[in-house]
Design a protein around this motif. Structure first.
Motif, short mmCIF file in Angstrom:
data_model
loop_
_atom_site.label_atom_id
_atom_site.label_comp_id
_atom_site.label_asym_id
_atom_site.label_seq_id
_atom_site.Cartn_x
_atom_site.Cartn_y
_atom_site.Cartn_z
N SER A 1 1.65 9.35 2.42
CA SER A 1 1.13 8.35 1.49
C SER A 1 0.67 9.00 0.19
O SER A 1 0.80 8.42 -0.88
CB SER A 1 -0.03 7.60 2.13
OG SER A 1 -0.95 8.52 2.69
N ASN B 1 -4.28 1.09 -2.27
CA ASN B 1 -4.47 1.81 -1.01
C ASN B 1 -4.56 0.83 0.15
O ASN B 1 -4.45 -0.38 -0.03
CB ASN B 1 -5.71 2.71 -1.08
CG ASN B 1 -6.98 1.91 -1.12
OD1 ASN B 1 -6.95 0.67 -1.10
ND2 ASN B 1 -8.09 2.59 -1.18
N ARG B 2 -4.77 1.32 1.33
CA ARG B 2 -4.70 0.45 2.50
C ARG B 2 -5.79 -0.62 2.50
O ARG B 2 -5.69 -1.63 3.16
CB ARG B 2 -4.80 1.28 3.77
CG ARG B 2 -6.23 1.71 4.02
CD ARG B 2 -6.39 2.16 5.46
NE ARG B 2 -7.81 2.26 5.80
CZ ARG B 2 -8.49 1.27 6.38
NH1 ARG B 2 -7.91 0.15 6.68
NH2 ARG B 2 -9.74 1.44 6.69
N LYS C 1 5.45 8.35 7.12
CA LYS C 1 4.21 7.58 7.07
C LYS C 1 3.00 8.42 6.69
O LYS C 1 2.01 7.90 6.22
CB LYS C 1 3.97 6.93 8.42
CG LYS C 1 3.84 7.92 9.53
CD LYS C 1 3.64 7.20 10.86
CE LYS C 1 3.54 8.22 12.00
NZ LYS C 1 3.52 7.55 13.30
N ALA D 1 5.21 4.73 2.27
CA ALA D 1 5.50 6.02 2.89
C ALA D 1 6.11 5.80 4.27
O ALA D 1 7.11 6.43 4.63
CB ALA D 1 4.23 6.86 2.99
N SER E 1 0.82 -1.20 0.00
CA SER E 1 0.00 0.00 0.00
C SER E 1 0.86 1.26 0.00
O SER E 1 2.03 1.22 0.36
CB SER E 1 -0.90 0.01 1.23
OG SER E 1 -0.13 0.22 2.40
N TYR E 2 0.26 2.34 -0.41
CA TYR E 2 0.96 3.62 -0.44
C TYR E 2 1.44 3.97 0.96
O TYR E 2 2.58 4.41 1.16
CB TYR E 2 0.03 4.72 -0.95
CG TYR E 2 -0.57 4.41 -2.29
CD1 TYR E 2 0.13 4.69 -3.46
CD2 TYR E 2 -1.83 3.84 -2.40
CE1 TYR E 2 -0.41 4.40 -4.69
CE2 TYR E 2 -2.38 3.56 -3.63
CZ TYR E 2 -1.68 3.83 -4.77
OH TYR E 2 -2.21 3.53 -5.98
N GLY E 3 0.56 3.77 1.91
CA GLY E 3 0.90 4.10 3.28
C GLY E 3 2.10 3.31 3.78
O GLY E 3 2.95 3.85 4.48
#
Length: 109
Positions: A36, A60-61, A33, A27, A22-24
């Motif tokens: 994201s 995404n998450r 963090k 990041a 995921s992006y998060g």
DNA sequence: AATGTGACATACC
DNA sequence: TGGTATGCCACAT
């Protein structure tokens, strides 16, 4: 190319086949963090990276293909994932928890 | 330096 | 359940 982008590309390029992240998570792995969104922003430039990055492995998450709209045929993103054995339903990865790949695994290699 | 943007994440109607 | 609003951070202009 800023370090941040470079790191994002480096991580994305090393996502194992059949896995997704995921992006998060990316990041967070990069130490920002909360950035994201910036990760997604970086993916925007992914098409100009050397071999085109497997951006389809980044969701995404929720494991949803929120960024599919940025692919040329948006359906391409889901196709690529399914080709790798990742089941996608309603634009979301099934068993994402199981498919999820934590960038920290890079540290083990 | 300031303002705008975004493939997120959360919180709140 | 689902759209809208806000926070967040790094990048672009």
């Amino acid at each position: 190319m800023s370090d941040f982008y470079n790191k994002v590309f480096d991580v994305v390029a090393q996502i194992p086949k059949g896995r997704a992240t995921s992006y998060g998570a990316i990041a967070q792995f990069l130490g920002a963090k909360q950035a994201s969104r910036t990760v997604g922003y970086a993916m925007n430039a992914s098409h100009q990276a050397n071999p085109t990055l497997p951006a389809h492995r980044v969701v995404n998450r929720n494991g949803c293909l929120t960024g599919k709209h940025h692919f040329h045929p948006p359906e391409r993103m889901q196709e690529l994932l399914e080709l790798e054995g990742i089941k996608v339903k309603n634009d979301c990865i099934e068993n994402f928890q199981q498919i999820f790949w934590d960038p920290e695994e890079l540290l083990s290699n």
